[in-house]
Design an enzyme around this catalytic site. Structure first.
Site, short mmCIF file in Angstrom:
data_model
loop_
_atom_site.label_atom_id
_atom_site.label_comp_id
_atom_site.label_asym_id
_atom_site.label_seq_id
_atom_site.Cartn_x
_atom_site.Cartn_y
_atom_site.Cartn_z
N ARG A 118 -104.91 31.33 -90.63
CA ARG A 118 -103.66 32.03 -91.05
C ARG A 118 -103.54 33.43 -90.81
NH1 ARG A 118 -99.56 29.75 -93.77
NH2 ARG A 118 -100.85 27.96 -94.31
N ILE A 176 -95.95 30.06 -94.57
CA ILE A 176 -96.25 30.80 -95.61
C ILE A 176 -96.93 32.07 -95.21
CG2 ILE A 176 -97.44 31.24 -97.60
CD1 ILE A 176 -96.81 28.43 -98.58
N LEU A 177 -96.55 33.18 -95.32
CA LEU A 177 -96.99 34.53 -94.71
C LEU A 177 -98.11 35.15 -95.35
CD1 LEU A 177 -93.44 35.63 -93.47
CD2 LEU A 177 -95.55 34.94 -92.02
N HIS A 218 -83.36 31.21 -98.86
CA HIS A 218 -83.90 30.04 -99.41
C HIS A 218 -82.96 29.14 -99.98
CE1 HIS A 218 -86.76 27.84 -101.74
NE2 HIS A 218 -86.26 27.90 -102.76
N ASN A 235 -85.43 36.73 -96.03
CA ASN A 235 -85.57 35.37 -96.03
C ASN A 235 -84.29 34.60 -96.88
OD1 ASN A 235 -86.86 32.55 -95.66
ND2 ASN A 235 -87.36 32.47 -97.79
N GLY A 282 -82.57 26.32 -86.17
CA GLY A 282 -82.07 27.61 -85.92
C GLY A 282 -80.70 27.85 -86.39
C1 GRF Z 1 -82.68 24.32 -94.05
O1 GRF Z 1 -83.13 23.66 -94.93
C2 GRF Z 1 -81.99 25.59 -94.68
O2 GRF Z 1 -81.54 25.46 -95.95
C3 GRF Z 1 -83.18 26.59 -94.95
O3 GRF Z 1 -83.88 26.26 -93.80
C4 GRF Z 1 -83.70 24.91 -93.18
C5 GRF Z 1 -83.31 25.15 -91.77
O4 GRF Z 1 -82.50 26.05 -91.63
N1 GRF Z 1 -82.74 28.02 -94.73
P1 GRF Z 1 -81.97 26.42 -89.85
O5 GRF Z 1 -80.96 25.35 -89.45
O6 GRF Z 1 -83.34 26.25 -88.99
O7 GRF Z 1 -81.48 27.88 -89.91
#
Ligand code: GRF
Length: 192
Positions: free
Chosen positions: A68, A95-96, A112, A110, A11
């Site tokens: 799901r 995956i939603l 990425h 999101n 997080g």
């Molecule tokens: C990381 O690989 C980040 O690049 C991607 O999600 C993973 C964990 O991120 N967005 P976080 O530390 O849980 O925000």
């Protein structure tokens, strides 16, 4: 204007957004607040971070659901309790379903860890290194039914350095994510 953030692990992106919202007084300035942090992993370390900040948290173990669709329906119910203006995926590793995405169309975001449209999916840093990329980065985008393919809102770029491993590149990208995501969310919040 409530923001709900979905996480699966550390997080750190959620924490960067929460910290920025506090430091920039989003609640007073924009009437926006992070109302809840939810996870599909009950032991997600980010849930502790959120609780320490006094933010409501919840966990729905996706393994406890028959499908799901059933998980997504339960997740949507938990999200909707907060009547969110924005739902942010931040290291959310699920995956939603199209129905879920459609429910939050236009307010589902999101981050990425690649320069989309390059390297959708997983293991983005190793793939960038293997491809000989000189640059890598992260993308904040609107979520659509197609994985990692919605309209791009903002991006951050970092150099790929000689001798980089997936781990060293990931760390360089992640530090930029912590600037990029709060910046992108601020722009969205100001437009609410
Ligand atoms: C990381 O690989 C980040 O690049 C991607 O999600 C993973 C964990 O991120 N967005 P976080 O530390 O849980 O925000």
């Amino acid at each position: 204007r409530n923001i709900v953030i979905l996480i699966s692990g550390g997080g750190s992106n959620m924490a960067a957004i929460v910290r920025t919202a506090q430091q920039e007084n989003w609640e007073q300035r924009y009437g926006a607040r992070v109302a809840a942090v939810l996870s599909n992993q009950a032991d997600a370390a980010g849930l502790l971070l959120a609780r320490e900040q006094g933010i409501a948290t919840g966990a729905l173990d996706h393994r406890a659901f028959a499908s799901r669709e059933a998980f997504d329906a339960a997740l949507a119910a938990a999200i909707d309790r907060h009547q969110p203006a924005l739902v942010l995926l931040a290291g959310f590793m699920r995956i939603l379903t199209p129905d879920f995405v459609a429910r939050y169309a236009g307010r589902l975001i999101n981050i990425h860890p690649s320069l989309l449209p390059a390297f959708t999916g997983l293991h983005t840093h190793q793939r960038a290194i293997d491809a000989g990329c000189r640059f890598a980065g992260a993308t904040v985008h609107q979520v659509t039914a197609a994985l990692d393919a919605g309209p791009i809102l903002d991006q951050a770029v970092v150099p790929v350095l000689p001798g980089d491993t997936a781990q060293t590149l990931a760390a360089r990208v992640l530090s930029q994510e912590h600037l990029l995501y709060p910046r992108a969310v601020r722009a969205l919040v100001r437009a609410l």
